[in-house]
Design an enzyme around this catalytic site. Sequence first.
Site, PDB file in Angstrom:
ATOM      1  N   ASP A  94      84.770 -29.530  48.220  1.00 15.05           N
ATOM      2  CA  ASP A  94      86.037 -29.426  48.972  1.00 15.05           C
ATOM      3  C   ASP A  94      87.155 -30.025  48.123  1.00 15.05           C
ATOM      4  OD1 ASP A  94      84.719 -32.188  50.752  1.00 15.05           O
ATOM      5  OD2 ASP A  94      86.568 -32.311  49.575  1.00 15.05           O
ATOM      6  N   HIS A 109      79.813 -30.379  40.924  1.00 13.83           N
ATOM      7  CA  HIS A 109      79.074 -29.256  41.527  1.00 13.83           C
ATOM      8  C   HIS A 109      79.962 -28.047  41.769  1.00 13.83           C
ATOM      9  CE1 HIS A 109      75.673 -32.058  43.175  1.00 13.83           C
ATOM     10  NE2 HIS A 109      75.611 -31.869  41.877  1.00 13.83           N
ATOM     11  N   CYS A 117      83.652 -15.920  36.236  1.00 12.07           N
ATOM     12  CA  CYS A 117      83.159 -14.665  35.635  1.00 12.07           C
ATOM     13  C   CYS A 117      81.728 -14.892  35.148  1.00 12.07           C
ATOM     14  CB  CYS A 117      84.047 -14.273  34.451  1.00 12.07           C
ATOM     15  SG  CYS A 117      83.365 -12.895  33.498  1.00 12.07           S
ATOM     16  N   CYS A 136      86.832 -10.272  37.749  1.00  9.86           N
ATOM     17  CA  CYS A 136      87.493 -11.011  36.671  1.00  9.86           C
ATOM     18  C   CYS A 136      88.552 -10.126  36.025  1.00  9.86           C
ATOM     19  CB  CYS A 136      86.461 -11.439  35.618  1.00  9.86           C
ATOM     20  SG  CYS A 136      85.928 -10.094  34.525  1.00  9.86           S
ATOM     21  N   THR A 177      76.732 -40.595  49.885  1.00 11.48           N
ATOM     22  CA  THR A 177      75.767 -39.680  49.288  1.00 11.48           C
ATOM     23  C   THR A 177      74.354 -40.170  49.578  1.00 11.48           C
ATOM     24  OG1 THR A 177      75.006 -38.583  47.252  1.00 11.48           O
ATOM     25  CG2 THR A 177      75.908 -40.818  47.020  1.00 11.48           C
ATOM     26  N   SER A 178      73.460 -39.207  49.815  1.00 11.78           N
ATOM     27  CA  SER A 178      72.075 -39.572  50.177  1.00 11.78           C
ATOM     28  C   SER A 178      71.254 -39.960  48.948  1.00 11.78           C
ATOM     29  CB  SER A 178      71.393 -38.390  50.877  1.00 11.78           C
ATOM     30  OG  SER A 178      71.401 -37.248  50.011  1.00 11.78           O
ATOM     31  N   ALA A 220      82.870 -44.273  56.253  1.00 10.95           N
ATOM     32  CA  ALA A 220      83.663 -44.305  55.022  1.00 10.95           C
ATOM     33  C   ALA A 220      85.137 -44.556  55.321  1.00 10.95           C
ATOM     34  CB  ALA A 220      83.492 -42.990  54.276  1.00 10.95           C
TER      35      ALA A 220
END
Length: 238
Positions: A94, A109, A117, A136, A177-178, A220
């Site tokens: 995000d 990630h 492309c 593309c 984060t896990s 958080a």
Amino acid sequence: MYHHIVVLTGAGISAESGLKTFRDQDGLWEEHRIEDVATPEGYQRDPHLVEQFYNHRWQQLQDAAVQPNAAHVALARLEQEFSGELFLVTQNVDNLHERAGSRRMLHMHGELGKGRCPRSGQIFTLHEPFGQENCCTCCIPAQRLRPHIVWFGEIPIGMDRIHDELERCDLFIAIGTSGTVYPAAGFVDIASHHGALTVEVNIAEKDPHSLFHLHYQGMASETVPQLVDKILKGRLFS
Ligand code: APR
């Protein structure tokens, strides 16, 4: 007190902004099979299914109700006010860190709203959802763009830069984060091995096998602003 901070974030930092995490109750991996929507093989098998999965998450991100929360804002403040070096690496796709004002950061990630492309690797900002029309402009014939997402089995983005930062930092903070997916799950070990203090912020209790020196349990949006305050005042241990 600290001169070089690396922050790693995961889906938990965006949970209070209304975005689902992966492995919590009602998480994304309860609704979809990883092998169907988050692997190159799944994309080869059914690109339309994968495109729909990312189109939905991208459109959700454009919902006015989805905004950066106080944790994202606190990290942007840390970047602004911290006198040393700060590097933010996120596993999230995000754009809430950018919208909160973070600039010195990296999406390891990939990112929603971007296509890649398959032939040249060139990245394109999407102006409409994935589908036939998203091709593309770097190849002839034009290639159908794939999601600019790092799938399981693919190499994350920016690993050389991340390793360099982890080896030089003196404070490593992991938020929401896990710690179940490598290589990100191994960053605490690298940082600790190079002498950094390692801190974890998570809504869950400290894992008995955790490698982190400190664990702040909480939401958080409450815990990260408090932690940033302590760091800026040089009072991390008070
Ligand atoms: N505040 C703090 N932590 C939270 C909050 C919150 N409000 N809500 C959830 N968490 C924590 C959960 O306790 C959990 O440890 O966030 C973590 C979310 O874990 P995951 O759903 O596994 O997400 P993440 O760690 O980012 O997954 C890593 O796995 O599937 C891949 O590519 C995907 O980038 C993702 C990677």
